[in-house]
Design an enzyme around this catalytic site. Structure first.
Site, PDB file in Angstrom:
ATOM      1  N   GLU A  87       0.828  -1.191   0.000  1.00 42.42           N
ATOM      2  CA  GLU A  87       0.000   0.000   0.000  1.00 42.42           C
ATOM      3  C   GLU A  87       0.873   1.255   0.000  1.00 42.42           C
ATOM      4  OE1 GLU A  87      -3.607  -2.280   2.304  1.00 42.42           O
ATOM      5  OE2 GLU A  87      -2.884  -0.428   3.185  1.00 42.42           O
ATOM      6  N   CYS A 100       3.762   8.334   1.276  1.00 40.74           N
ATOM      7  CA  CYS A 100       4.199   7.382   2.286  1.00 40.74           C
ATOM      8  C   CYS A 100       4.354   6.038   1.574  1.00 40.74           C
ATOM      9  CB  CYS A 100       3.124   7.319   3.376  1.00 40.74           C
ATOM     10  SG  CYS A 100       3.419   6.082   4.641  1.00 40.74           S
ATOM     11  N   CYS A 107       5.453  -7.129   7.379  1.00 43.01           N
ATOM     12  CA  CYS A 107       6.548  -6.753   8.279  1.00 43.01           C
ATOM     13  C   CYS A 107       6.756  -7.877   9.274  1.00 43.01           C
ATOM     14  CB  CYS A 107       6.222  -5.457   9.021  1.00 43.01           C
ATOM     15  SG  CYS A 107       7.586  -4.879  10.067  1.00 43.01           S
ATOM     16  N   CYS A 111       4.927  -5.682  15.860  1.00 40.89           N
ATOM     17  CA  CYS A 111       4.418  -4.728  16.856  1.00 40.89           C
ATOM     18  C   CYS A 111       2.924  -4.976  17.031  1.00 40.89           C
ATOM     19  CB  CYS A 111       4.692  -3.294  16.426  1.00 40.89           C
ATOM     20  SG  CYS A 111       6.446  -3.001  16.144  1.00 40.89           S
ATOM     21  N   CYS A 114       0.006  -2.662  15.488  1.00 41.34           N
ATOM     22  CA  CYS A 114       0.137  -2.264  14.077  1.00 41.34           C
ATOM     23  C   CYS A 114      -0.476  -3.334  13.166  1.00 41.34           C
ATOM     24  CB  CYS A 114       1.614  -2.073  13.754  1.00 41.34           C
ATOM     25  SG  CYS A 114       1.971  -1.913  12.000  1.00 41.34           S
ATOM     26  N   CYS A 327      -1.519   5.788   9.876  1.00 38.94           N
ATOM     27  CA  CYS A 327      -0.373   5.056  10.419  1.00 38.94           C
ATOM     28  C   CYS A 327      -0.801   3.740  11.039  1.00 38.94           C
ATOM     29  CB  CYS A 327       0.298   5.861  11.523  1.00 38.94           C
ATOM     30  SG  CYS A 327       0.947   7.414  10.992  1.00 38.94           S
TER      31      CYS A 327
HETATM   32  N1  SAH Z   1       8.336   0.056  10.490  1.00 38.03           N
HETATM   33  C1  SAH Z   1       8.575   1.445  10.601  1.00 38.03           C
HETATM   34  C2  SAH Z   1       7.802   2.272   9.600  1.00 38.03           C
HETATM   35  C3  SAH Z   1       6.384   1.874   9.336  1.00 38.03           C
HETATM   36  S1  SAH Z   1       5.249   2.076  10.646  1.00 38.03           S
HETATM   37  C4  SAH Z   1       8.292   1.913  12.013  1.00 38.03           C
HETATM   38  O1  SAH Z   1       7.719   1.155  12.790  1.00 38.03           O
HETATM   39  O2  SAH Z   1       8.691   3.018  12.327  1.00 38.03           O
HETATM   40  C5  SAH Z   1       4.930   3.829  10.559  1.00 38.03           C
HETATM   41  C6  SAH Z   1       4.513   4.466  11.892  1.00 38.03           C
HETATM   42  O3  SAH Z   1       3.178   4.102  12.247  1.00 38.03           O
HETATM   43  C7  SAH Z   1       5.376   4.041  13.056  1.00 38.03           C
HETATM   44  O4  SAH Z   1       5.711   5.134  13.867  1.00 38.03           O
HETATM   45  C8  SAH Z   1       4.468   3.100  13.775  1.00 38.03           C
HETATM   46  O5  SAH Z   1       4.853   2.923  15.089  1.00 38.03           O
HETATM   47  C9  SAH Z   1       3.142   3.772  13.612  1.00 38.03           C
HETATM   48  N2  SAH Z   1       1.993   2.927  13.915  1.00 38.03           N
HETATM   49  C10 SAH Z   1       1.881   1.594  13.788  1.00 38.03           C
HETATM   50  N3  SAH Z   1       0.661   1.170  14.162  1.00 38.03           N
HETATM   51  C11 SAH Z   1      -0.024   2.278  14.536  1.00 38.03           C
HETATM   52  C12 SAH Z   1      -1.362   2.514  14.988  1.00 38.03           C
HETATM   53  N4  SAH Z   1      -2.230   1.518  15.118  1.00 38.03           N
HETATM   54  N5  SAH Z   1      -1.724   3.785  15.266  1.00 38.03           N
HETATM   55  C13 SAH Z   1      -0.862   4.816  15.106  1.00 38.03           C
HETATM   56  N6  SAH Z   1       0.400   4.654  14.661  1.00 38.03           N
HETATM   57  C14 SAH Z   1       0.818   3.407  14.380  1.00 38.03           C
HETATM   58 FE1  SF4 Z   2       6.561  -3.251  11.319  1.00 41.09          FE
HETATM   59 FE2  SF4 Z   2       4.317  -2.022  12.069  1.00 41.09          FE
HETATM   60 FE3  SF4 Z   2       6.245  -2.439  13.854  1.00 41.09          FE
HETATM   61 FE4  SF4 Z   2       6.603  -0.615  11.892  1.00 41.09          FE
HETATM   62  S1  SF4 Z   2       5.087  -0.528  13.546  1.00 41.09           S
HETATM   63  S2  SF4 Z   2       8.060  -2.203  12.591  1.00 41.09           S
HETATM   64  S3  SF4 Z   2       5.477  -1.626  10.218  1.00 41.09           S
HETATM   65  S4  SF4 Z   2       5.083  -4.034  12.789  1.00 41.09           S
END
Ligand code: SAH
Ligand code: SF4
Length: 346
Positions: A87, A100, A107, A111, A114, A327
């Site tokens: 995406e 973006c 991934c 996390c 996410c 995000c």
């Molecule tokens: N993997 C990288 C970049 C992609 S995630 C990283 O983790 O930084 C992009 C951003 O979205 C990151 O700051 C991540 O922590 C945030 N993010 C992930 N899940 C989210 C959610 N449910 N609500 C708000 N931000 C979120």
């Molecule tokens: Fe991967 Fe989502 Fe964690 Fe970023 S926030 S490292 S995209 S699992």
């Protein structure tokens, strides 16, 4: 067939050996300045267009195209040649146009909050696949010039290190984008941050911190067990010392988890020790994490509390929420059943 965006200018010149040198420039201009497909580069003869059309194929196929925020946010789901999906999100603001991009399909970092992490890892993207997302968005931005690229879509860019660095360098060289307008967001792969610092690229680094307490961060960001806050801190010190660039921390505010007064003080200490900027992100809902985001009122008081401790802080708006483009929401759920407006592809 490879995408034309996989090619360096030298590789393209090799492919066009035997043609006059200016043909290389014409093709290059079409691809990188105009964002054209091969069949649209009418400055070159039809026969050459046909030959290149057989050598190259776009790597992205649009499978979904939705918009929100009165058209200011647009999200595409692309299918890659092997069927994997990614995406890309385009966001227009008054003063800039930002895309973006995804660096991986899925991934592996897991996390918990996410959507991409919940869905797991499919594969790394190639540099051409990353760059084609940028060029696709640049074209869709129409008369407005795409000014910023953020590596904040699906995937962990520093886990796909070479491709990320290669893409950044080529955007700088081929598109003339200032590295200052390129942001790489990482969950905190400490050795890769140190390696990136050595590349001499004045890009912006955003570290997804979310907690400055190891016990809590272990739960939110499993990678913290490998590179705990102390190790991440070392890498951040190294980044700032080597690059003289400001660092920013991302913090998705989660109700009762990392929005307490204690969490605020821990963050303030951690950020102050690095003179880092803090970007607060109200948690966006994802299917696999049934914890609420922080209330708007607490987001404000959390921000004020940080400011009172001398931190430079911004609250990120929740662009694209209704189309799962915000995000952490990128996970290839098709939006057919959602409140989104389908639009024609570019
Ligand atoms: N993997 C990288 C970049 C992609 S995630 C990283 O983790 O930084 C992009 C951003 O979205 C990151 O700051 C991540 O922590 C945030 N993010 C992930 N899940 C989210 C959610 N449910 N609500 C708000 N931000 C979120
Ligand atoms: Fe991967 Fe989502 Fe964690 Fe970023 S926030 S490292 S995209 S699992």
């Amino acid at each position: 067939m490879p995408s034309a965006y996989e090619y360096t200018k030298e590789e393209l010149a090799e492919l066009l050996a035997g043609e006059p040198r200016y043909r290389v420039d014409q093709v290059w201009r079409g691809l990188w300045t105009e964002g054209q497909r091969i069949d649209e580069i009418t400055t070159i003869p039809r026969a050459l267009r046909a030959r290149l059309g057989e050598a190259f194929a776009p790597s992205l196929e649009v499978v979904n195209d939705v918009q929100s925020d009165q058209g200011a946010t647009r999200k595409w789901v692309f299918r890659l040649a092997d069927g994997a999906t990614i995406e890309t999100v385009l966001m227009g603001y008054d003063d800039r146009v930002t895309v973006c991009v995804s660096s991986q399909a899925g991934c592996a970092m897991g996390c918990t909050f996410c959507a991409t992490g919940q869905a797991g890892f499919t594969r790394h993207l190639t540099a051409g696949e990353v760059l084609e997302q940028v060029m696709f968005a640049a074209r869709a931005a129409g008369p407005r010039r795409l000014s910023n690229v953020v590596f904040m879509g699906m995937g962990e860019p520093l886990a796909n290190y070479k491709v990320t660095v290669d893409a950044v360098k080529r955007l700088h060289e081929y598109r003339g984008m200032s590295a200052r307008h390129l942001t790489v967001s990482t969950v905190g792969v400490a050795p890769a941050i140190e390696r990136l610092a050595q590349e001499g690229l004045p890009l912006t680094l955003a570290v997804s911190l979310h907690s400055a307490n190891n016990a809590t961060r272990d739960q939110l960001v499993p990678l913290n067990r490998r590179y705990p806050l102390e190790r991440l801190h070392e890498a951040c010190v190294n980044w700032v010392a080597t690059t003289s660039r400001r660092l920013s921390f991302e913090w998705a505010l989660i109700d009762g988890v990392n929005d307490t007064d204690q969490a605020l003080d821990e963050l303030a200490d951690y950020a102050n020790s690095l003179r880092a900027h803090v970007n607060l992100i109200p948690l966006n809902p994802t299917p696999g994490y049934l914890v609420r985001g922080t209330s708007a009122q607490r987001v404000r008081s959390f921000r004020d509390g940080l400011e009172a401790q001398g931190i430079n802080v911004t609250v990120r708006n929740t662009r694209g929420r209704s189309i799962d483009a915000a995000c952490g929401q990128l996970a290839n759920v098709t939006n057919a059943k959602r409140r989104s407006i389908p639009v024609r592809s570019a």
